[in-house]
Design a protein around this motif. Structure first.
Motif, PDB file in Angstrom:
ATOM      1  N   GLY A  83      -2.944   9.334   0.838  1.00 12.03           N
ATOM      2  CA  GLY A  83      -2.546   8.684   2.090  1.00 12.03           C
ATOM      3  C   GLY A  83      -2.060   7.269   1.824  1.00 12.03           C
ATOM      4  O   GLY A  83      -2.319   6.713   0.760  1.00 12.03           O
ATOM      5  N   ASP A  84      -1.357   6.688   2.787  1.00 13.96           N
ATOM      6  CA  ASP A  84      -0.730   5.387   2.523  1.00 13.96           C
ATOM      7  C   ASP A  84      -1.385   4.212   3.236  1.00 13.96           C
ATOM      8  O   ASP A  84      -1.040   3.074   2.970  1.00 13.96           O
ATOM      9  CB  ASP A  84       0.761   5.435   2.874  1.00 13.96           C
ATOM     10  CG  ASP A  84       0.995   5.328   4.379  1.00 13.96           C
ATOM     11  OD1 ASP A  84       0.198   5.915   5.145  1.00 13.96           O
ATOM     12  OD2 ASP A  84       1.949   4.643   4.778  1.00 13.96           O
ATOM     13  N   ASP A  85      -2.326   4.456   4.172  1.00  8.83           N
ATOM     14  CA  ASP A  85      -2.751   3.291   4.979  1.00  8.83           C
ATOM     15  C   ASP A  85      -4.204   3.277   5.460  1.00  8.83           C
ATOM     16  O   ASP A  85      -4.793   2.214   5.554  1.00  8.83           O
ATOM     17  CB  ASP A  85      -1.834   3.184   6.206  1.00  8.83           C
ATOM     18  CG  ASP A  85      -1.874   1.822   6.872  1.00  8.83           C
ATOM     19  OD1 ASP A  85      -1.627   0.825   6.187  1.00  8.83           O
ATOM     20  OD2 ASP A  85      -2.167   1.760   8.078  1.00  8.83           O
ATOM     21  N   GLU A  86      -4.775   4.417   5.804  1.00  3.21           N
ATOM     22  CA  GLU A  86      -6.116   4.414   6.408  1.00  3.21           C
ATOM     23  C   GLU A  86      -6.970   5.521   5.787  1.00  3.21           C
ATOM     24  O   GLU A  86      -6.590   6.692   5.848  1.00  3.21           O
ATOM     25  CB  GLU A  86      -6.008   4.667   7.927  1.00  3.21           C
ATOM     26  CG  GLU A  86      -5.073   3.708   8.663  1.00  3.21           C
ATOM     27  CD  GLU A  86      -4.929   4.051  10.144  1.00  3.21           C
ATOM     28  OE1 GLU A  86      -5.613   4.961  10.637  1.00  3.21           O
ATOM     29  OE2 GLU A  86      -4.112   3.398  10.807  1.00  3.21           O
ATOM     30  N   THR A 140      11.401  -3.019  10.281  1.00  2.39           N
ATOM     31  CA  THR A 140      11.910  -1.663  10.510  1.00  2.39           C
ATOM     32  C   THR A 140      10.964  -0.685   9.816  1.00  2.39           C
ATOM     33  O   THR A 140      10.410  -0.995   8.764  1.00  2.39           O
ATOM     34  CB  THR A 140      13.335  -1.518   9.950  1.00  2.39           C
ATOM     35  OG1 THR A 140      13.327  -1.928   8.580  1.00  2.39           O
ATOM     36  CG2 THR A 140      14.318  -2.381  10.720  1.00  2.39           C
ATOM     37  N   ARG A 141      10.760   0.491  10.430  1.00  2.00           N
ATOM     38  CA  ARG A 141       9.730   1.401   9.919  1.00  2.00           C
ATOM     39  C   ARG A 141      10.164   2.851  10.005  1.00  2.00           C
ATOM     40  O   ARG A 141      10.933   3.233  10.894  1.00  2.00           O
ATOM     41  CB  ARG A 141       8.459   1.271  10.768  1.00  2.00           C
ATOM     42  CG  ARG A 141       7.754  -0.054  10.659  1.00  2.00           C
ATOM     43  CD  ARG A 141       6.648   0.023   9.638  1.00  2.00           C
ATOM     44  NE  ARG A 141       5.969  -1.259   9.483  1.00  2.00           N
ATOM     45  CZ  ARG A 141       4.885  -1.425   8.733  1.00  2.00           C
ATOM     46  NH1 ARG A 141       4.353  -0.399   8.093  1.00  2.00           N
ATOM     47  NH2 ARG A 141       4.330  -2.604   8.621  1.00  2.00           N
ATOM     48  N   ALA A 142       9.609   3.651   9.101  1.00  2.00           N
ATOM     49  CA  ALA A 142       9.801   5.103   9.153  1.00  2.00           C
ATOM     50  C   ALA A 142       8.437   5.766   9.247  1.00  2.00           C
ATOM     51  O   ALA A 142       7.543   5.451   8.468  1.00  2.00           O
ATOM     52  CB  ALA A 142      10.521   5.584   7.903  1.00  2.00           C
ATOM     53  N   CYS A 157       2.725   9.011   7.149  1.00  2.00           N
ATOM     54  CA  CYS A 157       2.886   7.685   6.541  1.00  2.00           C
ATOM     55  C   CYS A 157       3.797   6.835   7.418  1.00  2.00           C
ATOM     56  O   CYS A 157       4.618   7.358   8.165  1.00  2.00           O
ATOM     57  CB  CYS A 157       3.525   7.800   5.163  1.00  2.00           C
ATOM     58  SG  CYS A 157       2.628   8.870   4.038  1.00  2.00           S
ATOM     59  N   TYR A 158       3.631   5.521   7.278  1.00  2.00           N
ATOM     60  CA  TYR A 158       4.387   4.573   8.100  1.00  2.00           C
ATOM     61  C   TYR A 158       4.925   3.506   7.153  1.00  2.00           C
ATOM     62  O   TYR A 158       4.230   2.535   6.867  1.00  2.00           O
ATOM     63  CB  TYR A 158       3.422   3.985   9.128  1.00  2.00           C
ATOM     64  CG  TYR A 158       4.035   3.250  10.298  1.00  2.00           C
ATOM     65  CD1 TYR A 158       5.282   3.596  10.806  1.00  2.00           C
ATOM     66  CD2 TYR A 158       3.345   2.220  10.930  1.00  2.00           C
ATOM     67  CE1 TYR A 158       5.810   2.933  11.900  1.00  2.00           C
ATOM     68  CE2 TYR A 158       3.861   1.555  12.028  1.00  2.00           C
ATOM     69  CZ  TYR A 158       5.104   1.917  12.511  1.00  2.00           C
ATOM     70  OH  TYR A 158       5.621   1.255  13.606  1.00  2.00           O
ATOM     71  N   ALA A 159       6.128   3.732   6.654  1.00  2.15           N
ATOM     72  CA  ALA A 159       6.651   2.873   5.592  1.00  2.15           C
ATOM     73  C   ALA A 159       7.555   1.788   6.147  1.00  2.15           C
ATOM     74  O   ALA A 159       8.342   2.027   7.063  1.00  2.15           O
ATOM     75  CB  ALA A 159       7.428   3.720   4.588  1.00  2.15           C
ATOM     76  N   LYS A 173       0.828  -1.218   0.000  1.00  2.00           N
ATOM     77  CA  LYS A 173       0.000   0.000   0.000  1.00  2.00           C
ATOM     78  C   LYS A 173       0.859   1.264   0.000  1.00  2.00           C
ATOM     79  O   LYS A 173       0.671   2.156  -0.822  1.00  2.00           O
ATOM     80  CB  LYS A 173      -0.918   0.034   1.242  1.00  2.00           C
ATOM     81  CG  LYS A 173      -1.982  -1.031   1.262  1.00  2.00           C
ATOM     82  CD  LYS A 173      -2.884  -0.913   2.484  1.00  2.00           C
ATOM     83  CE  LYS A 173      -2.156  -1.088   3.802  1.00  2.00           C
ATOM     84  NZ  LYS A 173      -1.475  -2.378   3.965  1.00  2.00           N
ATOM     85  N   THR A 174       1.813   1.316   0.931  1.00  2.16           N
ATOM     86  CA  THR A 174       2.652   2.519   1.027  1.00  2.16           C
ATOM     87  C   THR A 174       3.543   2.648  -0.205  1.00  2.16           C
ATOM     88  O   THR A 174       3.630   3.716  -0.817  1.00  2.16           O
ATOM     89  CB  THR A 174       3.519   2.454   2.310  1.00  2.16           C
ATOM     90  OG1 THR A 174       2.652   2.326   3.427  1.00  2.16           O
ATOM     91  CG2 THR A 174       4.353   3.712   2.472  1.00  2.16           C
ATOM     92  N   THR A 175       4.166   1.535  -0.582  1.00  2.00           N
ATOM     93  CA  THR A 175       5.095   1.551  -1.713  1.00  2.00           C
ATOM     94  C   THR A 175       4.397   1.972  -3.002  1.00  2.00           C
ATOM     95  O   THR A 175       4.926   2.782  -3.767  1.00  2.00           O
ATOM     96  CB  THR A 175       5.703   0.127  -1.880  1.00  2.00           C
ATOM     97  OG1 THR A 175       6.321  -0.223  -0.642  1.00  2.00           O
ATOM     98  CG2 THR A 175       6.723   0.074  -2.998  1.00  2.00           C
TER      99      THR A 175
HETATM  100 CA   LIG Z   1       2.153   1.108   5.017  1.00  2.00          CA
END
Ligand SMILES: [Ca+2]
Ligand SMILES: Nc1ncnc2c1ncn2[C@@H]1O[C@H](COP(=O)(O)OP(=O)(O)OP(=O)(O)O)[C@@H](O)[C@H]1O
Ligand SMILES: O=C([O-])CC(=O)C(=O)O
Ligand SMILES: [Mn+2]
Length: 636
Positions: A375-378, A441-443, A393-395, A362-364
Motif C-alpha cells: 500500500g502507498d499511504d495508510e 494534482t493527483r491520481a 493509491c493516491y499519487a 511514500k507513494t513514489t
Molecule cells: Ca501518497
C-alpha cells in the motif's frame, strides 16, 4: 482473385465480379436483420440484466430465503435510515436507479423507515413538508463505467483523457483544509483524545455537529439523486471496518470506489449496517453563523455517532483522510498501530514501511518495480503483521514522467480519477508539468493497477522502518541509520518540510514538525503511537532509517532536491541488507550514523559536510535542533 483475400471496402468491385452467386450480391445488408421492430426495442437489447448479486447456493445461508425484491428493500431501508433527518419522523423515500434512465422497469421504492433518534414533539409539526414528500434516487455502488457516464453528463469539468482516465475538478479547494476540521467532544471518546496545543483535534460540541449534519442531510435529500458506496477498510479481516459514503458527485463516488476496499457481490449482500458513515455535501457550504465555524468549510468528525459530515469542500482527499483519522482512534483501542506510511515487501518476504508527511515520497518509493506493493499511504501493524487500510493509491502527479515513475504512469488509465490536471483540449493529452489549477494534482487508482501489487494487501512484520524527511534546511544527510531511541525521537518530532499543495496555503517548502509524520490525522497523544511503534520494532527486530528526500547540502532556494534516482539506490541498499553491513561515520553534530559508500550514489553527497561549509551546517543545525527541541518540549 484470391478467395481469402482481404475484405475490400469498395462495393463497386464486388458488383462487377463475374461468376459470383447472385444471392451474395446487390444486398445492402447481407447480415440477417436485428430482432427488433423499433429503435427502442433495439436499444433495450443492448443491456443485459446483471447477474443477481448473490449466487444462489444450496446452503441455507442467512439470505437464502430472501427474494431479490426483499433484498433491494432492505438495502433501500438501510440507506433511508442513514439519510434520515433528525427532526423528522422518517427517512426520505428512496428510488433505486438514475432518474434520467428511461427503463421499462418500474422503479424500486423504499418504504420509509422510522428514525430512532427523532424528538416526537418536534417531528409532529415538522413531519409534513415538501421535502418529506419527494423521492430521492439512490445510485448504489455503481461501476466505474456508470460513474464515468454520470460525471461526464452532469459534472462540469469531467473529461476522458488520452489514456482513458477521468479528469475532474475538485472546485475551489484543491487540498485538505486542516484548520476547518472539527472533532466532537463527546462522552464516549473525549477522555482518550488529545486536545489542546499541538493537537489537530479542534473541538466542537454535539449540538453544533447536529446542526451541520442536518444541513448536509437536508442538502443531500434535496437532490434528485445521491451516490452511495458501501465498502471496507483494512485488508486484515480481523480489524476490518464497514464504511458507507453518501455523496452528491460521481467524482466522489468513483474516488472512494478506487480508494476503499471493493466488496465482492457476496460481501455486499451481507453488508448490513455500516460501522461508519460519511455525509459528503461538499458543494454546499456550512453556515458561518454557526458556533465554531470560522469559514464556509467544515469537516466534522463524531466518533460517538460514527459519522463524518463534509460541508464546503469538494476535495476528495478529505474523505480518505477523515476515515484515516477514524482508524487512528479505533485501531489503538484494539492494540493495533495505525501508520501514515507506504509499505512494500521483497521477494524474500522482507517488509519495509515508509513513514512520511505528505509529499515526502511514500507513494513514489513504495511503488518499486522490484518489490510487491502492499500500500502507498495508510497501514495497520497488528500482531498479525501489516495490512493496508485502503484499496487504492493516491499519487501526486506534478511533473510525473513515464521514465521516472513508470508504474504510476501506467496506472493512469480507464477507471483512474485524475484531479485538477491540465490537458490538451483536442488530444486530451495531459501536461503533468502544468500547475495552472494547482500544484497538488493527483491520481486515484485501484491498487491492482500497479502490476506487482500484493493482493490481499497484507504482509509479515516489518524488517525496515524508513522515516522519510523532506528537509528544507538542507542539513540532514541523504540517509542515516538510527538507533531505536533516535527512531522514536524523529518519529515524535516528525521534522520535515511541508511541500506545496496538499494543504491549503502552503506555497513553497517550509520546515515543520508533524508528529508521527501525520499530525493532521492522529487522534491520541503522539507518545501513544510512538510507544506502540517502539514495542513492535523491538519485538520484531526492525531497523530504523532516516532518509532525506528533500534538500541536502544547501537549503531550498540554493541547493537542489536530492535526485530521485539516488534516493532509489539508497532504498535498494536498505532492502538488500547491504546498507546494514556498510561502514559508518558518526556525525559530530547530529550523532547520526552516515554510511561512507552506497553503490550508485556519489560518495561526496552522503555527508552534507562535503557539499556545504561548516558554518552553514552548524548554524542551520543549531536552528534545526532548537526548533525540534522546542517542539518536542511543547508536546508535553
Ligand atoms: Ca501518497
Ligand atoms: N528524492 C526524491 N525522493 C522521493 N520523491 C521525490 C524525490 N525528488 C522528487 N520527488 C517527488 O516528490 C513527490 C513525492 O510524492 P509522493 O506522492 O510519493 O508523496 P507521499 O509521501 O505519498 O504523499 P501523500 O501522503 O500526500 O500521498 C513525487 O512527485 C516525486 O516525484
Ligand atoms: O490527504 C491528502 O490530500 C493526500 C495525502 O495522502 C496526505 O496529505 O497525506
Ligand atoms: Mn498521505
Amino acid at each position: 482473385m484470391e478467395k481469402n483475400g482481404p475484405v475490400r471496402s469498395r462495393g463497386l468491385a464486388k458488383i462487377q465480379m463475374p461468376g459470383h452467386h447472385s444471392s451474395e450480391v446487390c444486398h445492402d445488408d447481407s447480415t440477417p436483420p436485428v430482432r427488433a421492430q423499433t429503435i427502442e426495442e433495439l436499444h433495450s437489447l443492448q443491456k443485459k440484466k446483471s447477474a443477481p448479486t448473490t449466487p444462489i447456493r444450496g446452503t441455507l445461508g442467512a439470505f437464502a430465503s430472501i427474494s431479490e425484491e426483499d433484498r433491494y428493500q432492505q438495502q433501500l431501508q438501510s440507506i433511508s435510515a442513514s439519510l434520515a433527518s433528525l427532526t423528522r419522523e422518517t427517512g426520505p423515500k428512496l428510488l433505486r436507479g438514475d432518474p434520467a434512465a428511461r427503463s421499462g422497469e418500474s422503479p424500486r421504492v423504499s418504504t420509509n423507515v422510522g428514525n430512532q433518534s427523532y424528538t416526537p414533539s418536534l417531528s409532529l409539526s415538522l413531519a409534513v413538508s415538501d421535502s418529506s414528500l419527494k423521492f430521492t434516487h439512490v445510485l448504489y455502488n455503481l461501476s466505474p463505467a456508470e460513474l464515468y457516464e454520470q460525471a461526464i453528463k452532469y459534472e462540469k469539468g469531467s473529461f476522458i483523457t488520452w489514456t482513458g482516465a477521468l479528469a475532474t475538478l475538485s472546485g475551489a479547494k484543491t487540498g485538505r483544509a486542516p484548520r476547518d476540521k472539527r472533532v466532537v467532544k463527546e462522552k464516549t471518546s473525549e477522555d482518550e483524545l488529545w486536545w489542546g496545543k499541538g493537537s489537530p483535534n479542534i473541538e466542537m460540541d454535539e449540538q453544533t455537529f447536529l446542526v451541520n449534519r442536518e444541513r448536509a442531510v437536508d442538502y443531500l435529500n434535496s437532490l434528485d439523486k445521491v451516490y452511495v458506496n458501501d465498502q471496507f477498510l483494512n485488508w486484515d479481516p480481523e480489524y476490518r471496518l464497514k464504511v458507507r459514503i453518501v455523496s452528491a458527485r460521481a467524482y466522489h463516488s468513483l474516488f472512494m470506489h478506487n480508494m476503499c476496499i471493493r466488496p465482492t457481490p457476496e460481501e455486499l449482500e451481507n453488508f448490513g449496517t455500516p460501522d461508519f458513515t460519511i455525509y459528503n455535501a461538499g458543494q454546499f457550504p456550512c453556515n458561518r453563523y454557526t458556533h465554531y465555524m470560522t469559514s464556509s468549510t467544515s469537516i466534522d468528525l463524531n466518533l460517538g455517532r460514527r459519522e463524518m459530515v463534509i460541508l464546503g469542500t469538494q476535495y476528495a482527499g478529505e474523505m480518505k483522510k477523515g476515515l484515516f483519522s477514524v482508524m487512528h482512534y479505533l485501531m489503538p483501542q484494539r492494540r493495533v498501530l495505525s501508520l501514515h506510511s507506504g509499505c512494500n515487501v521483497g521477494k524474500d518476504g522482507d517488509v519495509a514501511l515508509f513513514f512520511g508527511l505528505s509529499g515526502t515520497g511514500k507513494t513514489t518509493l513504495s511503488t518499486d518495480h522490484n518489490r510487491y506493493l502492499i500500500g502507498d499511504d495508510e497501514h495497520c501493524w497488528s500482531e498479525n503483521g501489516v495490512s493496508n487500510i485502503e484499496g487504492g493509491c493516491y499519487a501526486k502527479c506534478i511533473d510525473l514522467s513515464e521514465e521516472k515513475e513508470p508504474d504510476i504512469w501506467n496506472a493512469i488509465k480507464f477507471g483512474t480519477v485524475l484531479e485538477n490536471v491540465v490537458f490538451d483540449e483536442h488530444t486530451r493529452e495531459v501536461d503533468y508539468s502544468d500547475k495552472s489549477v494547482t500544484e497538488n494534482t493527483r491520481a486515484a487508482y485501484p491498487i491492482e493497477y500497479i502490476p506487482n501489487a500484493k493482493i490481499p494487501c497484507v504482509g509479515p512484520h516489518p524488517k525496515n522502518v524508513i522515516l522519510l524527511a523532506c528537509d528544507a534546511f538542507g542539513v540532514l544527510p541523504p540517509v542515516s541509520k538510527l538507533s531505536l531511541a533516535q527512531t522514536m525521537y524523529h518519529f515524535i518530532s516528525g521534522y520535515t518540510a511541508l511541500v506545496a499543495g496538499t494543504e491549503e496555503g502552503v506555497k513553497e517548502p517550509q520546515a515543520t514538525f508533524s508528529a508521527c509524520f501525520g499530525a493532521a490525522f492522529i487522534m491520541l497523544h503522539p507518545t501513544k503511537y510512538a510507544a506502540m511503534l517502539a514495542e513492535k520494532m523491538q519485538d520484531h527486530g526492525a531497523t530504523g532509517w532516516l532518509v532525506n528526500t528533500g534538500w541536502s547540502g544547501g537549503s531550498y532556494g540554493s541547493g537542489n532536491r536530492i535526485k530521485l534516482a539516488y534516493t532509489r539506490k539508497i532504498i535498494d541498499a536498505i532492502h538488500s541488507g547491504t546498507l546494514l553491513e556498510a561502514t559508518y561515520t558518526k556525525t559530530e553534530v547530529f550523532g547520526l550514523e552516515i554510511p561512507t559508500d552506497i553503490e550508485g550514489v556519489p560518495s561526496e553527497i552522503l555527508n552534507p559536510i562535503n557539499t556545504v561549509s561548516w558554518l552553514f551546517i552548524s548554524t542551520n543545525y543549531i536552528c534545526c535542533c532548537l526548533y525540534i527541541f522546542w517542539h518536542v518540549l511543547d508536546l508535553f
